[in-house]
Design a protein around this motif. Structure first.
Motif, mmCIF file in Angstrom:
data_model
loop_
_atom_site.group_PDB
_atom_site.id
_atom_site.type_symbol
_atom_site.label_atom_id
_atom_site.label_comp_id
_atom_site.label_asym_id
_atom_site.label_seq_id
_atom_site.Cartn_x
_atom_site.Cartn_y
_atom_site.Cartn_z
ATOM 1 N N ILE A 182 -33.345 11.218 -28.257
ATOM 2 C CA ILE A 182 -32.858 11.895 -29.492
ATOM 3 C C ILE A 182 -33.993 12.729 -30.085
ATOM 4 O O ILE A 182 -34.998 12.261 -30.336
ATOM 5 N N TRP A 183 -33.770 14.058 -30.045
ATOM 6 C CA TRP A 183 -34.924 14.935 -30.633
ATOM 7 C C TRP A 183 -34.554 14.948 -32.059
ATOM 8 O O TRP A 183 -33.437 15.651 -32.453
ATOM 9 N N LEU A 184 -35.484 14.521 -32.892
ATOM 10 C CA LEU A 184 -35.438 14.868 -34.242
ATOM 11 C C LEU A 184 -36.122 16.269 -34.446
ATOM 12 O O LEU A 184 -37.182 16.402 -34.506
ATOM 13 N N ASP A 185 -35.251 17.146 -34.668
ATOM 14 C CA ASP A 185 -35.734 18.502 -34.784
ATOM 15 C C ASP A 185 -36.155 19.074 -36.138
ATOM 16 O O ASP A 185 -35.175 19.217 -37.154
ATOM 17 N N ALA A 186 -37.344 19.011 -36.630
ATOM 18 C CA ALA A 186 -37.799 19.290 -37.778
ATOM 19 C C ALA A 186 -38.614 20.590 -37.659
ATOM 20 O O ALA A 186 -39.473 20.835 -36.734
ATOM 21 N N MET A 228 -30.562 10.108 -42.197
ATOM 22 C CA MET A 228 -30.930 10.311 -41.039
ATOM 23 C C MET A 228 -30.527 9.755 -39.860
ATOM 24 O O MET A 228 -29.968 9.889 -38.927
ATOM 25 N N ALA A 229 -30.609 8.161 -39.985
ATOM 26 C CA ALA A 229 -30.412 7.307 -39.209
ATOM 27 C C ALA A 229 -28.760 7.349 -39.087
ATOM 28 O O ALA A 229 -28.253 7.375 -37.821
ATOM 29 N N ARG A 230 -27.820 7.621 -40.092
ATOM 30 C CA ARG A 230 -26.405 7.704 -40.013
ATOM 31 C C ARG A 230 -26.105 8.881 -39.001
ATOM 32 O O ARG A 230 -25.205 8.974 -38.489
ATOM 33 N N ARG A 231 -26.916 9.852 -39.409
ATOM 34 C CA ARG A 231 -26.622 11.143 -38.632
ATOM 35 C C ARG A 231 -26.964 10.755 -37.179
ATOM 36 O O ARG A 231 -25.985 11.444 -36.269
ATOM 37 N N VAL A 232 -27.987 10.274 -36.834
ATOM 38 C CA VAL A 232 -27.842 9.866 -35.472
ATOM 39 C C VAL A 232 -27.038 9.073 -34.893
ATOM 40 O O VAL A 232 -26.289 9.380 -33.785
ATOM 41 N N SER A 233 -26.503 7.997 -35.371
ATOM 42 C CA SER A 233 -25.408 7.159 -35.358
ATOM 43 C C SER A 233 -24.153 7.736 -35.114
ATOM 44 O O SER A 233 -23.407 7.842 -33.936
ATOM 45 N N ALA A 234 -23.784 8.926 -35.925
ATOM 46 C CA ALA A 234 -22.610 9.776 -35.813
ATOM 47 C C ALA A 234 -22.798 10.486 -34.498
ATOM 48 O O ALA A 234 -21.791 10.881 -33.851
ATOM 49 N N ALA A 235 -23.701 11.216 -34.318
ATOM 50 C CA ALA A 235 -23.922 12.039 -33.175
ATOM 51 C C ALA A 235 -23.851 11.161 -31.840
ATOM 52 O O ALA A 235 -23.030 11.801 -30.906
ATOM 53 N N LEU A 236 -24.271 9.979 -31.741
ATOM 54 C CA LEU A 236 -24.191 9.188 -30.507
ATOM 55 C C LEU A 236 -22.877 8.642 -30.418
ATOM 56 O O LEU A 236 -22.042 8.617 -29.302
ATOM 57 N N THR A 275 -29.482 16.391 -30.087
ATOM 58 C CA THR A 275 -30.483 16.724 -31.009
ATOM 59 C C THR A 275 -29.801 16.351 -32.498
ATOM 60 O O THR A 275 -28.883 16.809 -32.673
ATOM 61 N N VAL A 276 -30.928 16.117 -33.357
ATOM 62 C CA VAL A 276 -30.258 15.804 -34.942
ATOM 63 C C VAL A 276 -31.394 16.613 -35.486
ATOM 64 O O VAL A 276 -32.744 16.409 -35.489
ATOM 65 N N PRO A 277 -30.899 17.501 -36.328
ATOM 66 C CA PRO A 277 -31.736 18.229 -37.365
ATOM 67 C C PRO A 277 -32.324 17.289 -38.346
ATOM 68 O O PRO A 277 -31.635 16.522 -38.868
ATOM 69 N N SER A 278 -33.529 17.646 -38.590
ATOM 70 C CA SER A 278 -34.530 16.780 -39.638
ATOM 71 C C SER A 278 -34.657 17.750 -40.881
ATOM 72 O O SER A 278 -35.275 18.788 -40.561
ATOM 73 N N THR A 279 -34.261 17.399 -42.069
ATOM 74 C CA THR A 279 -34.371 18.538 -43.218
ATOM 75 C C THR A 279 -35.081 17.733 -44.248
ATOM 76 O O THR A 279 -34.882 16.320 -44.297
#
Length: 189
Positions: free
Chosen positions: A110-114, A170-178, A158-162
């Motif tokens: 998982i790339w945290l894209d900041a 952010m953790a929920r974004r990762v779970s949702a993407a997976l 890839t999950v964007p980090s803002t």
């Protein structure tokens, strides 16, 4: 599908491995996600420091980066062989093709894209980053960013980090993407 770690109606089949630049939030988001999923959290840098009884900066200074990278690969492999969980890796770990292949085969990257401004804002007041111990740490970070982003783009997800996003979000974004793209890693019961 083989049984994985079950928690709150979710099954984790493979280890989730956070990759990306220093300051992207790999450790903080990783801890949060592990807590949400009820799984173990591991940090490869911490595991290396524990085994060596030295900081990463001390290992770099004493043994050099090539030695550190070899140890890092060994530790990541050992952690991926354990029960499924969440693993945070150092910013340089994903640069090695062997590590990228191993992570994708045994887990999911998982790339945290900041963006660069966010990364600089997060790391500029810390002295724990050996690669930034230069006369121009912002310039160094910028050069690392430009060199590494094309490699991080090879991550499985890839999950964007803002800046305004909380760790929980952010953790929920990762779970949702997976859940959306990788049922081989995370699925609902």
């Amino acid at each position: 599908m083989a049984e994985g770690t079950v928690h709150k109606g979710l099954i984790l089949h493979k280890t989730i491995v956070f990759v990306g630049m220093m300051g992207a939030g790999k450790t903080a988001v990783g801890r949060t996600l592990a807590a949400q999923l009820g799984v173990v959290f591991r940090d490869s840098d911490h595991e290396i420091e524990e085994a060596a009884n030295m900081t990463i900066a001390e290992i770099f200074a004493r043994d050099g980066e090539p030695f550190f990278r070899r140890k890092e690969s060994q530790v990541i492999e050992r952690l991926l062989e354990g029960e499924p969980g969440v693993l945070s890796t150092g910013g340089g770990a994903f640069l090695a093709a062997g590590n990228r292949e191993m992570i994708s085969r045994m887990g999911v990257s998982i790339w945290l894209d900041a963006n660069l401004d966010l990364l600089w804002d997060r790391v500029r007041h810390k002295d724990t980053r050996p690669l930034l111990r230069t006369p121009d740490p912002k310039g160094t970070l910028s050069r690392l960013y430009e060199a590494r982003v094309p490699i991080y783009r090879q991550a499985d997800v890839t999950v964007p980090s803002t800046p305004s996003t909380t760790l929980d979000q952010m953790a929920r974004r990762v779970s949702a993407a997976l859940l959306e793209s990788r049922p081989d890693v995370l699925e609902k019961l």
